[in-house]
Write an enzyme that holds these catalytic residues in place. Structure first.
Site, PDB file in Angstrom:
ATOM      1  N   LYS A  64      28.143  34.607  40.743  1.00 21.39           N
ATOM      2  CA  LYS A  64      28.382  34.997  39.335  1.00 21.39           C
ATOM      3  C   LYS A  64      28.084  36.471  39.096  1.00 21.39           C
ATOM      4  CE  LYS A  64      27.377  30.488  37.194  1.00 21.39           C
ATOM      5  NZ  LYS A  64      26.841  29.706  38.309  1.00 21.39           N
ATOM      6  N   ASP A  67      28.179  43.022  36.351  1.00 11.83           N
ATOM      7  CA  ASP A  67      27.564  44.355  36.345  1.00 11.83           C
ATOM      8  C   ASP A  67      28.681  45.344  36.062  1.00 11.83           C
ATOM      9  OD1 ASP A  67      25.848  46.613  36.933  1.00 11.83           O
ATOM     10  OD2 ASP A  67      24.644  45.290  38.209  1.00 11.83           O
TER      11      ASP A  67
END
Ligand code: C5P
Length: 247
Positions: A64, A67
């Site tokens: 997952k 960023d």
């Protein structure tokens, strides 16, 4: 109907390497995929992943990523150097279009057919409408978790991702909106007698398959069972019945 003859993906959520490898070996041939996520990968990293991947079951590496685009692309480029590539990797759709595009470019550097499928997490199945309202999502005019999951899926589809992770109730709309080849990876799967735990948007394996789910992610209903292989077989029988009903 799932294009995968065995759509069951068992989540090996454990920090115990021997337990993960033991479960992968015990369930090889009975499940279609194993999933390794944060709990396992933070404990054992690429070496631990390799041990499980060597069991021969396709792996969904559920990290997952979420960023800035450059960091997510770099993370995925590192994963694309694993000696045995995962079958599926994922990012959070909430990272936005630029991040999703960077993720796709990093994964697409791997030539097909070895290239992992890249899917985007839409709205976590542990969140319901009340949680989303608390987080500041616009819930006016009857908007619910499905509404936001579909909006995030549209962005993921537009960026060329292979599919999404979504709740069972959103599968049919995903299929209608983005086509039957747009992959739906579906957690929140709970056989009739299983404990809900922290999942809020749930369905039985049969109902998820009838809705058109491609892959069913099932963790605790299998791994916490006294006989995980028997639990898988019960779920598989329900999946097969649902497939037959869908034909
Ligand atoms: O034990 P349980 O069946 O709830 O496990 C579901 C698995 O699916 C967990 O490993 C969780 O991290 C993962 N997952 C999820 N919801 C998402 C994406 C992944 O529950 N949206």
């Amino acid at each position: 109907m799932s294009p995968y003859p065995n759509p069951i993906c068992v989540a090996l959520d454990t920090p115990d390497l021997d337990r993960a490898v033991g479960l992968a070996r015990a369930l090889a041939g009975a499940v279609g995929f194993v999933k390794l996520g944060l709990e396992f990968f933070y404990a054992h990293g690429a070496a631990g992943y390799q041990r499980v991947a060597e069991c021969g079951i396709p792996v969904f590496l559920d990290l997952k990523l979420h960023d800035i685009p450059n960091t997510v692309a770099g993370g995925l480029r590192s994963l694309m150097r694993l000696p045995i590539l995962p079958a599926i990797v994922n990012v959070h759709a909430l990272g936005g279009a630029a991040m999703l595009t960077a993720a796709r470019e990093a994964v697409h550097a791997v030539p097909s057919p070895d290239r992992p499928k890249l899917v985007a997490v839409t709205v976590l199945t542990s969140l319901d409408a009340i949680d989303l309202a608390t987080l500041g999502f616009d819930m006016s005019e009857g908007a619910d978790a499905a509404h936001h999951a579909l909006q995030l899926a549209a962005i993921a589809a537009g960026c060329g991702l292979d599919g999404v992770v979504c709740g069972p109730a959103e599968v049919a709309a995903m299929r209608a909106g983005f086509g039957r080849h747009f992959m739906t990876v579906v957690p929140g799967i709970r056989p009739g007698d299983a404990a809900t735990g922290d999942q809020k948007r749930i369905a039985t394996p049969g109902d998820a398959i009838k809705a058109g789910a491609h892959i069913l992610v099932v963790g605790r209903p299998i791994t916490a069972a006294s006989d995980p292989l028997a639990a898988v077989r019960t779920i598989k029988a329900e999946v097969d019945l649902a497939h037959e009903a869908a034909v």
